[in-house]
Enzyme design. Structure first.
Site, PDB file in Angstrom:
ATOM      1  N   HIS A 208     -11.132   5.017   8.999  1.00  0.00           N
ATOM      2  CA  HIS A 208     -12.426   4.839   8.341  1.00  0.00           C
ATOM      3  C   HIS A 208     -13.567   5.490   9.129  1.00  0.00           C
ATOM      4  CE1 HIS A 208     -10.688   0.991   6.275  1.00  0.00           C
ATOM      5  NE2 HIS A 208     -10.305   2.115   5.673  1.00  0.00           N
TER       6      HIS A 208
ATOM      7  N   HIS B 104       4.467  -1.580  15.529  1.00  0.00           N
ATOM      8  CA  HIS B 104       4.554  -0.152  15.239  1.00  0.00           C
ATOM      9  C   HIS B 104       3.133   0.400  15.156  1.00  0.00           C
ATOM     10  CE1 HIS B 104       7.193   3.115  13.224  1.00  0.00           C
ATOM     11  NE2 HIS B 104       6.010   3.667  13.480  1.00  0.00           N
TER      12      HIS B 104
ATOM     13  N   ASN C 279       7.769   0.184  18.890  1.00  0.00           N
ATOM     14  CA  ASN C 279       8.218   1.483  18.411  1.00  0.00           C
ATOM     15  C   ASN C 279       7.428   2.577  19.124  1.00  0.00           C
ATOM     16  OD1 ASN C 279       9.599   3.260  16.194  1.00  0.00           O
ATOM     17  ND2 ASN C 279       7.444   3.872  16.178  1.00  0.00           N
ATOM     18  N   GLU C 280       8.125   3.440  19.837  1.00  0.00           N
ATOM     19  CA  GLU C 280       7.543   4.639  20.452  1.00  0.00           C
ATOM     20  C   GLU C 280       6.260   4.330  21.227  1.00  0.00           C
ATOM     21  OE1 GLU C 280       7.058   7.691  17.527  1.00  0.00           O
ATOM     22  OE2 GLU C 280       9.191   7.852  17.115  1.00  0.00           O
TER      23      GLU C 280
ATOM     24  N   ASP D 117      -5.204   2.659   3.272  1.00  0.00           N
ATOM     25  CA  ASP D 117      -5.739   1.489   2.568  1.00  0.00           C
ATOM     26  C   ASP D 117      -4.834   1.049   1.422  1.00  0.00           C
ATOM     27  OD1 ASP D 117      -7.847   1.816   4.269  1.00  0.00           O
ATOM     28  OD2 ASP D 117      -9.360   2.188   2.718  1.00  0.00           O
TER      29      ASP D 117
ATOM     30  N   GLU E 111      15.278   6.189  14.210  1.00  0.00           N
ATOM     31  CA  GLU E 111      14.614   7.166  13.342  1.00  0.00           C
ATOM     32  C   GLU E 111      15.221   8.542  13.564  1.00  0.00           C
ATOM     33  OE1 GLU E 111      10.334   7.379  13.408  1.00  0.00           O
ATOM     34  OE2 GLU E 111      10.127   5.199  13.540  1.00  0.00           O
TER      35      GLU E 111
ATOM     36  N   TYR F  26      14.001  13.573  16.526  1.00  0.00           N
ATOM     37  CA  TYR F  26      13.756  14.474  15.410  1.00  0.00           C
ATOM     38  C   TYR F  26      14.088  15.921  15.719  1.00  0.00           C
ATOM     39  CZ  TYR F  26      11.264  10.727  12.977  1.00  0.00           C
ATOM     40  OH  TYR F  26      10.952   9.550  12.339  1.00  0.00           O
TER      41      TYR F  26
ATOM     42  N   ASN G 235      14.487   7.123  18.711  1.00  0.00           N
ATOM     43  CA  ASN G 235      13.915   7.951  17.647  1.00  0.00           C
ATOM     44  C   ASN G 235      14.022   9.408  18.073  1.00  0.00           C
ATOM     45  OD1 ASN G 235      13.245   5.577  16.403  1.00  0.00           O
ATOM     46  ND2 ASN G 235      11.029   5.873  16.503  1.00  0.00           N
TER      47      ASN G 235
ATOM     48  N   ARG H 198      14.993  -1.265   8.293  1.00  0.00           N
ATOM     49  CA  ARG H 198      14.129  -1.481   9.460  1.00  0.00           C
ATOM     50  C   ARG H 198      12.675  -1.293   9.024  1.00  0.00           C
ATOM     51  NH1 ARG H 198      12.152   2.675  13.069  1.00  0.00           N
ATOM     52  NH2 ARG H 198      11.247   1.762  14.949  1.00  0.00           N
TER      53      ARG H 198
ATOM     54  N   GLN I 265       2.101   2.458   7.285  1.00  0.00           N
ATOM     55  CA  GLN I 265       2.412   3.659   6.519  1.00  0.00           C
ATOM     56  C   GLN I 265       2.721   3.381   5.055  1.00  0.00           C
ATOM     57  OE1 GLN I 265       5.244   5.141   9.789  1.00  0.00           O
ATOM     58  NE2 GLN I 265       4.481   7.040   8.912  1.00  0.00           N
TER      59      GLN I 265
END
Length: 522
Positions: free
Chosen positions: A67, A150, A194-195, A80, A403, A338, A336, A105, A47
């Site tokens: 891509h 991740h 992660n997740e 990218d 998160e 939200y 995590n 993290r 990310q």
């Protein structure tokens, strides 16, 4: 059996509701977290790093996915270049320091370390990059915390079947061993995955995330099964080869919203809520805590597989070796979280697979506030409830909130007061869970340090505390208003009560202002 199951569901929810009734859902409280509590901020490699093909890095599944033609990404973008953290890691370390947190993290790009995914070729430039990042953080008195994986699996391993192929267990163990050996002298907290739910259901089931596999009936379960074994492998390697010397800890991050019964007085909705929670969080927590999949998950998938005429269940089983190997493979669990959802029992059978097997329908109350992400509506009280559910269901394991964050509404820019309100409510409910309910939470990490590539949404959603100009090659990071607010919360270790020589009405008004206004001193 039905009576026992119903009793267990009711007991679990009665405990959760009893614990949360002592303070009203929307009531703000003052107080501070325990002295051991630690604050952090997070990002992930794909990310933010960019440099997707520089200095010997190999292709990963997100490189390949973004891509593709036509693009599966909302705005047709890629990671990218992203935030160019590969070249701006020193600036990012200073940003982390400026927020007042204890730890940062971040995740390691598997393909930057092992371009082919296997130990036969180690890319020294990748080792050097993460050494530089780790040393920069330590120089700025920030503790590095690493997520080993991740979502960005090397493409050569995906070509072998990815997480549906149990060869990945050994390859992941090799990758973890290389990280421990190179960074473990300075890194003392590791998250293996992660997740994994997102990897397995959204990547190998729905296909809306990389690697874009669309097979919902069996593949997500095969993926989950493999990842749990790979997690245990990485944990046991640390335990046997590195723990005595390095004295660190290893856990796994699991994602879950709170799943509230649509009608809390309706038994069917209470049962549906429990099923949904176990299919989401319990799929991963139950094996590492108890050595088995949740009973309700096991029963549902086995029965439905039999009804479909299958000779074996779509959900694999662990033999004695793997049961013992996976059970207890955690020093802490990452959460995590939200948002929250309402849950009711499904009125019709949506068919075999992860969604259909749980026989539950989730939705959100349209009266809950909106954000820049359709799936995320602020429900602060749900945070406290899911923490209590984890406490009561899994023997109050050590937790780190890895998160928790907010997506800006369009055109908000730097004045992200919605994010301030979100963090105020969520962190305050975390405070209630810790100091009132006794939930064993050791730390909290906000998401995210800066706006970044938000997976299938590209750059159309912004979760960052810092605004990033993605049209500017320099990728300037500019602090939003929320930085000032969170810095005060972090440095105050919560919400200390003001001491003012006024009457109670004036005091309450001033307290409310302190809680919300980032420019008001505590």
């Amino acid at each position: 059996m039905k009576i026992v199951a119903v009793f267990n569901y009711l007991l679990s929810f009665l405990i959760a509701y009893w614990n949360t009734e002592s303070v009203a859902e929307d009531e703000f409280i003052y107080g501070q977290f325990p002295s051991y509590f630690r604050w952090g901020i997070g990002t992930s490699s794909y990310q933010v790093e960019g440099a997707w093909n520089l200095d010997g890095k190999g292709e990963n599944i997100w490189d390949n996915f973004t891509h593709s033609t036509p693009s599966p990404i909302k705005d047709g973008s890629t990671g990218d270049f992203a935030c160019d953290s590969y070249h701006k890691y020193e600036e990012d370390s200073k940003l982390v320091k400026s927020i007042g947190v204890d730890f940062y993290r971040f995740s390691i790009s598997w393909s930057r370390i092992l371009p082919l995914g296997t130990k036969e070729k180690v890319n020294q430039a990748g080792i050097d990059y993460y050494n530089n990042l780790i040393n920069s953080l330590i120089h700025h008195e920030i503790t590095p915390v690493i997520s080993i994986h991740h979502w960005d699996l090397p493409m050569p391993l995906q070509n072998k079947g990815g997480w549906t192929n149990e060869e990945m267990i050994e390859h992941f163990g090799d990758f973890a061993r290389i990280l421990y050996a190179n960074f473990g002298d300075r890194v003392k907290q590791w998250f293996t995955f992660n997740e994994a739910w997102v990897i397995c259901v959204m990547g190998y089931g729905d296909g809306i995330f990389a690697p874009g596999v669309k097979e919902i009936t069996e593949t997500p379960y095969t993926c989950i099964h493999t990842i749990l074994k790979a997690h245990a492998q990485a944990y046991r390697i640390y335990d046997l080869e590195f723990r005595d010397e390095q004295q660190g800890q290893v856990g796994i991050t699991i994602d879950s919203g709170w799943l509230e019964p649509s009608d809390p007085n309706k038994l069917e909705d209470i049962e549906a809520s429990e099923r949904a929670l176990q299919f989401k969080f319990g799929m991963f927590a139950s094996p590492i805590v108890f050595g088995k999949y949740p009973d309700i998950v096991r029963k549902s998938v086995d029965e439905r597989s039999k009804q479909e005429g299958r000779s074996t269940s779509r959900l694999p089983s662990f033999d004695k070796y793997w049961t013992d190997y996976i059970k207890g493979s955690y020093d802490f669990i990452g959460l995590n979280h939200y948002s929250s959802y309402l849950v009711t029992s499904a009125s019709s059978d949506p068919g075999p697979g992860w969604y259909g097997d749980q026989n539950a329908v989730t939705f959100q109350d349209p009266s809950w506030p909106e954000t820049g992400s359709t799936w995320l509506r602020p429900v602060p009280w749900g945070f406290r409830k899911v923490l209590n559910w984890i406490k009561n269901t899994f023997n109050n394991p050590p937790l780190i909130v890895t998160e928790n964050g907010y997506s800006d509404l369009p055109d908000v820019g730097l004045n992200d007061y919605g994010r301030i309100e979100y963090y105020k409510g969520y962190i305050n409910n975390l405070l209630k869970a810790v100091i009132i309910d006794g939930c064993n939470v050791r730390g909290y990490s906000a998401w995210s340090l800066m706006d970044n590539f938000e997976w299938a949404s590209g750059y159309t959603e912004r979760f960052g505390l810092h605004w990033v100009n993605f049209t500017d090659p320099s990728r300037e990071r500019i602090p939003k208003e929320s930085v000032k607010y969170l810095r005060k919360v972090f440095l105050s270790n919560g919400f200390p009560k003001p001491t003012l020589p006024w009457n109670s009405i004036q005091l309450n008004e001033q307290c409310a202002a302190v809680a919300l206004d980032p420019d008001t001193s505590f």
